[in-house]
Write an enzyme that holds these catalytic residues in place. Structure first.
Site, PDB file in Angstrom:
ATOM      1  N   LYS A 156       0.843  -1.207   0.000  1.00 47.46           N
ATOM      2  CA  LYS A 156       0.000   0.000   0.000  1.00 47.46           C
ATOM      3  C   LYS A 156       0.878   1.256   0.000  1.00 47.46           C
ATOM      4  O   LYS A 156       0.608   2.210  -0.736  1.00 47.46           O
ATOM      5  CB  LYS A 156      -0.934   0.001   1.217  1.00 47.46           C
ATOM      6  CG  LYS A 156      -2.067  -1.001   1.091  1.00 47.46           C
ATOM      7  CD  LYS A 156      -2.871  -1.189   2.381  1.00 47.46           C
ATOM      8  CE  LYS A 156      -3.856  -2.340   2.199  1.00 47.46           C
ATOM      9  NZ  LYS A 156      -4.568  -2.726   3.416  1.00 47.46           N
ATOM     10  N   GLN A 212      -5.051  -1.551   9.581  1.00 46.61           N
ATOM     11  CA  GLN A 212      -4.856  -2.867   8.961  1.00 46.61           C
ATOM     12  C   GLN A 212      -5.402  -3.960   9.879  1.00 46.61           C
ATOM     13  O   GLN A 212      -5.120  -3.990  11.077  1.00 46.61           O
ATOM     14  CB  GLN A 212      -3.354  -3.088   8.677  1.00 46.61           C
ATOM     15  CG  GLN A 212      -3.036  -4.367   7.926  1.00 46.61           C
ATOM     16  CD  GLN A 212      -3.575  -4.385   6.502  1.00 46.61           C
ATOM     17  OE1 GLN A 212      -3.723  -3.360   5.858  1.00 46.61           O
ATOM     18  NE2 GLN A 212      -3.873  -5.565   5.997  1.00 46.61           N
ATOM     19  N   ASP A 231     -11.337   2.450   3.738  1.00 49.49           N
ATOM     20  CA  ASP A 231     -11.643   1.023   3.612  1.00 49.49           C
ATOM     21  C   ASP A 231     -13.131   0.815   3.325  1.00 49.49           C
ATOM     22  O   ASP A 231     -13.526  -0.265   2.876  1.00 49.49           O
ATOM     23  CB  ASP A 231     -11.307   0.297   4.923  1.00 49.49           C
ATOM     24  CG  ASP A 231     -10.021  -0.498   4.854  1.00 49.49           C
ATOM     25  OD1 ASP A 231      -9.679  -0.987   3.757  1.00 49.49           O
ATOM     26  OD2 ASP A 231      -9.360  -0.630   5.899  1.00 49.49           O
TER      27      ASP A 231
END
Ligand code: GUN
Length: 285
Positions: A54, A98, A121
């Protein structure tokens, strides 16, 4: 029939190039770049790899990314304070925590604390609710990426029968909402589904996200279907396989995603896309 192999890497690269151009254009005109904060708790090796990918993608697209790496024994209160700080920061448009988090932490409470306009997200209940109500905000990256792949192979979902195998919060449920938004007739299968083979056999579009290697058998797939495999599983021999029995499914499908190189690259591209959307909404860019 031999299926078209859907090249997720190429589709994702095209999207990332477009995003990079938009960022370059805006920053050349004096705007600040989009900013993404990634919170990686502890030292889960798979999470470390995802986060590294990422960060690399952010750098390539000209985004500003910052990483926080609290130790595995960080307290809930400390993480909540970090999220509050990131919610308030002007240079941060997107916040990503995460997953999975260590067991002592309350993941739901943490994700709920992220400002929904920075929830790149798309996991916040506000964003899931918006998708459910046909007024999407920030959309969960993997299902959103799947929609882009369907578009890339010219699959118009309108009126099609779509079967989603797996009902998780991250993949199955939002996937079903995306397909419904695109006017498909959607069935969501779960671990209790009575005759999965028959459900899959009726589908024009199959999306598998169960996390079980080769769980969807190739001979269940209807001739000419489009098959999207969200799974990524490591076998005892160390190779990666999806949730679909690829070779057998590819003999029947019109188009199918490989693992790796199908859905995976799209998730990161859509994360960047969401960060740009959040930045545009904040900066009027
Ligand atoms: N862990 C595995 N996939 C994901 C994802 O898409 N987002 C986050 N935050 N964590 C993950």
């Amino acid at each position: 029939m031999s299926a078209q192999i859907i090249d997720g890497k190429a589709v994702a690269a095209g999207l990332r190039d477009d995003l990079a151009q938009q960022v370059q254009h805006a920053t050349a005109a004096g705007q600040r770049p989009p900013g993404l904060a990634v919170v990686l708790v502890g030292d889960n090796p798979a999470s470390q790899v995802y986060v590294r990918n990422k960060e690399r993608a952010c750098a390539q697209a000209g985004l500003h990314s910052v990483k926080y790496t609290p130790a595995a024994d960080v307290s809930q209160a400390e993480l909540e304070a970090l999220i509050d700080e990131l919610n308030a920061r002007e240079d941060i448009d997107g916040i990503l925590v995460q997953l999975p988090l260590p067991a002592h932490l309350d993941s739901e409470a943490l994700l709920d604390r992220i400002d929904p306009t920075k929830d790149v997200d798309g996991f916040h209940p506000d964003n899931i609710g918006r998708l459910l109500q046909k007024r999407p905000g920030l959309r969960p990256c993997t299902p959103y990426g799947v929609m882009k792949l369907l578009e890339a192979v010219g699959e118009d979902c309108t009126g099609k029968r779509a079967v989603v195998v797996g009902a998780s919060n991250i993949v199955g449920r939002p996937m079903a909402m995306e397909l419904l938004l695109a006017n498909a007739t959607v069935t969501i299968c779960n671990s209790r589904t009575r005759d999965l083979a028959a459900e899959v056999g009726r589908a024009d579009i199959v999306v598998a996200g169960v996390g079980k290697p080769e769980f969807v058998r190739g001979d269940w797939v209807r001739e000419g279907a489009v098959v999207i495999d969200v799974g990524i599983n490591r076998t005892a021999a160390g190779t990666l396989v999806g949730d679909v029995e690829f070779e057998a499914a590819a003999r029947r499908a019109r188009a199918i995603t490989p693992v790796p190189g199908g859905v995976g690259p799209m998730t990161i591209a859509m994360l960047l896309h969401n960060t740009l959307s959040a930045w545009q909404a904040r900066s009027g860019g």
